[in-house]
Motif scaffolding. Structure first.
Motif, PDB file in Angstrom:
ATOM      1  N   PRO A 122       0.808  -1.228   0.000  1.00 48.95           N
ATOM      2  CA  PRO A 122       0.000   0.000   0.000  1.00 48.95           C
ATOM      3  C   PRO A 122       0.838   1.273   0.000  1.00 48.95           C
ATOM      4  CG  PRO A 122       0.154  -0.822   2.223  1.00 48.95           C
ATOM      5  CD  PRO A 122       0.953  -1.786   1.369  1.00 48.95           C
ATOM      6  N   LEU A 123       2.085   1.174  -0.384  1.00 52.35           N
ATOM      7  CA  LEU A 123       3.008   2.300  -0.301  1.00 52.35           C
ATOM      8  C   LEU A 123       3.468   2.743  -1.677  1.00 52.35           C
ATOM      9  CD1 LEU A 123       5.280   0.957   2.588  1.00 52.35           C
ATOM     10  CD2 LEU A 123       3.220   2.370   2.797  1.00 52.35           C
ATOM     11  N   ARG A 124       3.602   4.060  -1.841  1.00 52.70           N
ATOM     12  CA  ARG A 124       4.261   4.639  -3.006  1.00 52.70           C
ATOM     13  C   ARG A 124       5.647   5.086  -2.585  1.00 52.70           C
ATOM     14  NH1 ARG A 124       0.504   9.228  -5.352  1.00 52.70           N
ATOM     15  NH2 ARG A 124       2.266   9.407  -6.779  1.00 52.70           N
ATOM     16  N   LEU A 285       6.313   9.595   4.696  1.00 51.70           N
ATOM     17  CA  LEU A 285       7.483   9.430   5.543  1.00 51.70           C
ATOM     18  C   LEU A 285       8.717   9.791   4.727  1.00 51.70           C
ATOM     19  CD1 LEU A 285       8.069   8.436   8.448  1.00 51.70           C
ATOM     20  CD2 LEU A 285       8.559   6.192   7.462  1.00 51.70           C
ATOM     21  N   LEU A 286       9.523  10.699   5.246  1.00 50.58           N
ATOM     22  CA  LEU A 286      10.721  11.154   4.555  1.00 50.58           C
ATOM     23  C   LEU A 286      11.951  10.677   5.323  1.00 50.58           C
ATOM     24  CD1 LEU A 286      12.156  12.777   2.359  1.00 50.58           C
ATOM     25  CD2 LEU A 286      11.838  14.826   3.749  1.00 50.58           C
ATOM     26  N   SER A 316       2.944  14.637  -4.605  1.00 46.48           N
ATOM     27  CA  SER A 316       3.322  13.230  -4.682  1.00 46.48           C
ATOM     28  C   SER A 316       4.771  13.061  -4.229  1.00 46.48           C
ATOM     29  CB  SER A 316       3.164  12.737  -6.118  1.00 46.48           C
ATOM     30  OG  SER A 316       4.098  13.396  -6.972  1.00 46.48           O
ATOM     31  N   PRO A 317       5.196  11.827  -3.915  1.00 52.15           N
ATOM     32  CA  PRO A 317       6.600  11.610  -3.522  1.00 52.15           C
ATOM     33  C   PRO A 317       7.593  12.091  -4.571  1.00 52.15           C
ATOM     34  CG  PRO A 317       5.282   9.700  -2.943  1.00 52.15           C
ATOM     35  CD  PRO A 317       4.394  10.600  -3.734  1.00 52.15           C
ATOM     36  N   VAL A 344      11.323   8.730   0.011  1.00 54.82           N
ATOM     37  CA  VAL A 344       9.981   9.200   0.353  1.00 54.82           C
ATOM     38  C   VAL A 344       9.013   8.026   0.227  1.00 54.82           C
ATOM     39  CG1 VAL A 344       8.153  10.846  -0.152  1.00 54.82           C
ATOM     40  CG2 VAL A 344      10.544  11.501  -0.478  1.00 54.82           C
ATOM     41  N   ILE A 345       8.248   7.771   1.299  1.00 53.15           N
ATOM     42  CA  ILE A 345       7.279   6.682   1.337  1.00 53.15           C
ATOM     43  C   ILE A 345       5.915   7.257   1.698  1.00 53.15           C
ATOM     44  CG2 ILE A 345       6.659   4.499   2.428  1.00 53.15           C
ATOM     45  CD1 ILE A 345       9.627   4.105   3.047  1.00 53.15           C
ATOM     46  N   GLU A 346       4.935   7.020   0.874  1.00 50.93           N
ATOM     47  CA  GLU A 346       3.583   7.533   1.110  1.00 50.93           C
ATOM     48  C   GLU A 346       2.597   6.373   1.172  1.00 50.93           C
ATOM     49  OE1 GLU A 346       0.411  10.636  -0.970  1.00 50.93           O
ATOM     50  OE2 GLU A 346       1.775   9.445  -2.209  1.00 50.93           O
ATOM     51  N   ARG A 347       1.751   6.393   2.208  1.00 48.22           N
ATOM     52  CA  ARG A 347       0.652   5.424   2.273  1.00 48.22           C
ATOM     53  C   ARG A 347      -0.532   6.039   1.530  1.00 48.22           C
ATOM     54  NH1 ARG A 347      -0.736   1.043   5.628  1.00 48.22           N
ATOM     55  NH2 ARG A 347       0.912   1.480   7.132  1.00 48.22           N
TER      56      ARG A 347
END
Length: 365
Positions: A122-124, A285-286, A316-317, A344-347
């Motif tokens: 579920p992460l970008r 999350l950075l 966006s990341p 960079v991680i985005e849920r």
């Protein structure tokens, strides 16, 4: 190619129409010299042959080929053109060798770094690597993303003492241990212990041959992000704290009990605990290495990463990385002096709009 050809024609024409005591033929050597700077040896040889032919043509109109002056000019031009072609041939051979070496180095670095996919669970994910040494893709900084045996994703980011190509070997030890342990270890502490054990074994093997073996260590941040639920965990081994971006709020995730860097002591024991934090849907999350926050401006100021991230609009990341990359290079005004990594991680998904401010968060123990 037009420039050396035009020079040959112009010099020849001017020399023919000049008085007999004026000799411009020696300037013809400029043409093969210019050709050698951008053309291959065969094309340079063709230009050299044309210059010699032009000098012969000039000699026919200015006293004949048998004069001592013209024979000396033709001989000198022939020798100089031959030398230019020879050096062009040597340069072409070295260029081919350099291309082969670069292709091998590029392949090796790609295998070692192994960039993560843009989407994992579920992460970008987006990343940026700035190596301190030219022509390299990786140095002493490292990162990796892998799926865990449970429904989750594990992440590591680290910084080997030193920079550039000399630290790639130690980075490969951590990356190899992480990729193996991410699937095998049941808990995050077990994974951190596996990384510590691999680093210690590697250092023990080089202790007798390395003069500064006691100075080798790696700061690292290891994370476990489950697919379901916002509760995530991290183990901080002396690494800079990550940033949690919630809408336009930036939180510094300080660790109240960080473990020592990898390679400094034994594997984490009961006194070391994982630090929980919340990564909700839409949060970013950075992760970064000290090459980012310790980058100095010409005036000596460190790069204020948290403040700059808070000032950027939600994005966006990939867009966030572009903003930071441009801003970082503008801040330092030159190529980075140290290796630097941004991850960079985005849920997903995310939709927030708040005014930016910065807080400091100390996870509960």
């Amino acid at each position: 190619m037009a420039i050396p050809l035009v020079l040959i024609v112009v010099i020849t024409a001017v020399d023919i129409h000049s008085p007999t005591d004026v000799h411009l033929g020696p300037f013809l050597v400029i043409a093969p010299a210019l050709a050698a700077s951008f053309a291959g040896p065969w094309l340079t040889a063709l230009i050299g042959a044309l210059t010699v032919a032009a000098q012969v043509f000039i000699a026919i109109f200015h006293g004949g080929l048998t004069t001592t002056n013209h024979l000396a000019q033709i001989s000198a031009l022939t020798v100089l053109s031959t030398l230019v072609v020879f050096f062009s041939l040597v340069r072409a051979r070295r260029d081919r060798e350099l291309i082969r070496v670069r292709s091998v180095a590029d392949a090796a670095q790609r295998v070692l770094l192994r960039p993560p996919p843009r989407r994992i669970g579920p992460l970008r994910v987006a990343w940026l690597y700035l190596a301190a040494e030219d022509e390299t893709r990786i140095g002493g900084d490292l990162f990796a993303v892998a799926r865990a045996s449970q429904a989750g994703t594990r992440v590591v980011i680290g910084d080997v003492r030193g920079k550039g190509l000399a630290s790639i070997g130690e980075a490969s030890v951590v990356l190899g241990a992480f990729r193996e342990g991410a699937h095998r270890c049941a808990t995050l502490l077990e994974l951190a212990a596996a990384l510590e054990g691999s680093v210690n074994r590697s250092l023990a093997e080089t202790a007798e041959t390395d003069e500064d073996a006691g100075e080798h260590f790696t700061t690292a941040l290891v994370l476990d992000i489950p697919d379901q639920g916002p509760e995530a965990q991290m183990v901080n081994c002396g690494h800079p704290p990550p940033l949690l971006v919630h809408g336009r709020d930036v939180t510094v995730l300080h660790s109240p009990s960080p473990a020592p860097p990898l390679g400094v002591c034994e594997p984490p024991g009961p006194g070391h605990r994982t630090e929980p934090f919340s990564l909700e849907t839409g949060d970013t999350l950075l992760l970064y290495t000290d090459g980012v926050v310790e980058a100095r401006s010409p005036a000596g100021a460190f790069y204020p990463l948290a403040e700059r991230v808070a000032a950027f609009p939600p994005s966006s990341p990939e867009t966030l990385l572009r903003h930071i990359h441009r801003d970082l290079l503008t801040h330092i005004g030159r190529h980075p002096a140290d290796d630097a990594v941004l991850l960079v991680i985005e849920r997903i998904p995310a939709q927030h709009s708040h005014m930016p401010h910065i807080t400091t968060h100390h996870p509960r123990r």
